[in-house]
Design a protein around this motif. Sequence first.
Motif: not given
Length: 522
Positions: A108-111, A115, A117, A174-175, A189, A214, A216
């Motif tokens: 999880r992203s901070p927001s 995603f 992996d 994303a990465e 990325s 990674r 989304p």
Amino acid sequence: MMLAYMDRAAAAAEPEDAGEAVTVAAAAADDEAARDFGGLVSARPAAVVRPASADDVASAIRAAALRADLTVAARGNGHSVSGQAMAEGGLVLDMRALALPRRMQLVRSPSGAAFADVPGGALWEEVLHWGVKNHGLAPASWTDYLRLTVGGTLSNGGVSGQSFRYGPQVSNVAELEVVTGDGECRVCSPSSHPDLFFAVLGGLGQFGVITRARIPLHPAPQTVRWTRVVYASFADYTADAEWLVTRPPDAAFDYVEGFAFVNSDDPVNGWPLVPFPGGARFDPSLLPAGAGPILYCLEVALYQHQQQHRAHDDDDEEDNKNNKVSAMMAPLKYVRGLEFAADVGYVEFLSRVNRVEEEARRNGSWAAPHPWLNLFVSARDIQAFDAAVLKGMLADGIDGPMLVYPMLKSKWDPSTSVALPDGEIFYLVALLRFCRGGGPAVDELVAQNRAILDACGRNGYDFKTYFPSYRGEAEWARHFGAARWKRFVDRKARYDPLAILAPGQNIFPRAPAAAAAPGGIV
Ligand code: FAD
């Protein structure tokens, strides 16, 4: 340790070393790596390496750098058709070894964005089942057939009916964790090492081995309203398809594809390709009098997400879906009556090509050669292409699907390595030949593919080959065009200066170790 198994690789004699995390199979024990789905070329590696980690991949590449002529090919699921994942006398990395399901991870992203992996050797099918079952989440962009690896499709593009709306798979990353040709493992990325990130996407395996991606994730739809309609006029078919792929997202389908088929009852090339299983029948008497030798089937799908509320809200949702589908279908100029719709589960919809595989395995055409040709043809030239190729050279069909559907160039990042036609709207044309025996010789089909490419060149069409297969730098330079070729060559010098990686693409010859000695190798 690596040198020890490199000696074995060169000798190609020792049995599998079961005691280590990395395993190396003598080539004789692993014929798989000498073949691919195409069945047209064969190249025997010195050894097959089954890496257990990115470090193992790096060790194999570093060891290859110590030899004057050793190359390394990552092999996904071997679904290339021209030897792209092979390494004659080199090392083949079996990327499936890196793909144990337990290695997929939700991030999880901070927001709060989700995603996955996933290992580079994971099949998209594994990603789908893992995501939906464990998290109710799924990637947005797919291929038609899901038994392809994440690293394999990201090295090419990864397209399907979702591409017009959500972008191809290379636009849905994303990465990446990549082991470059100098044996270094880097995470990249769009904001960290962006040049490497974009080089690798669509990079034909030339710049690094993708060990992790990674991807989304989004809430997985519950069901899919899947509709097929038939056209006798290619002009109407393309006008409608282009209208559909340029609609605003809130008034668009989630998936738009289509294919050409022969106007006959031939079970392999004709009408039987169109209806869904379970009763719907194709009534040829509905076709207009002047229908030509080729017909076209537009295929659209609208996703529906599960609603967590009261029953009458579900009814409203069903009405909304029906209204949306009706509003988008009403203006289309397909042959009325030749319309086939079904509601299917999301996973079932995405797994639809598995049935084709099962049937092809039964009739022997899965194991037979596949002289496939995939092109991106600009909308500017697609009518002329239809007249010259589909209705001309291929009017009797190809014993397999002839996919023809549009996508939008603006959904592709120009920084990736993928070569595309100039126009904003272009068509995937996929000639997916299945040889059932008793048909034309494979050589004739390969020659026909060449004749199609020649015709495209001669007629000045704005087109590129997808999964290109060229010999030598001059042909590749023409494929990319001057500016993109220069960037491709610069990136090769930066990330794989000895040209160790993906020799099966036949782009760059392996450089002797003495020609360049990048810091990462020794
Ligand atoms: P491979 O064939 O094993 O490898 C392809 C290339 O990528 C090679 O050069 C290899 O060295 C390199 N590579 C593989 N793994 C990595 C890695 N981890 N890191 C770096 N390089 C790597 N494509 C679409 O876009 N849409 C479709 O709908 C579609 N449907 C298909 C249906 C079938 C039945 C088949 C056989 C193919 C289909 N394809 C489709 C084509 C598919 O995307 C290509 O064959 C692609 O090469 C992926 O196959 P793979 O994972 O087996 O890769």
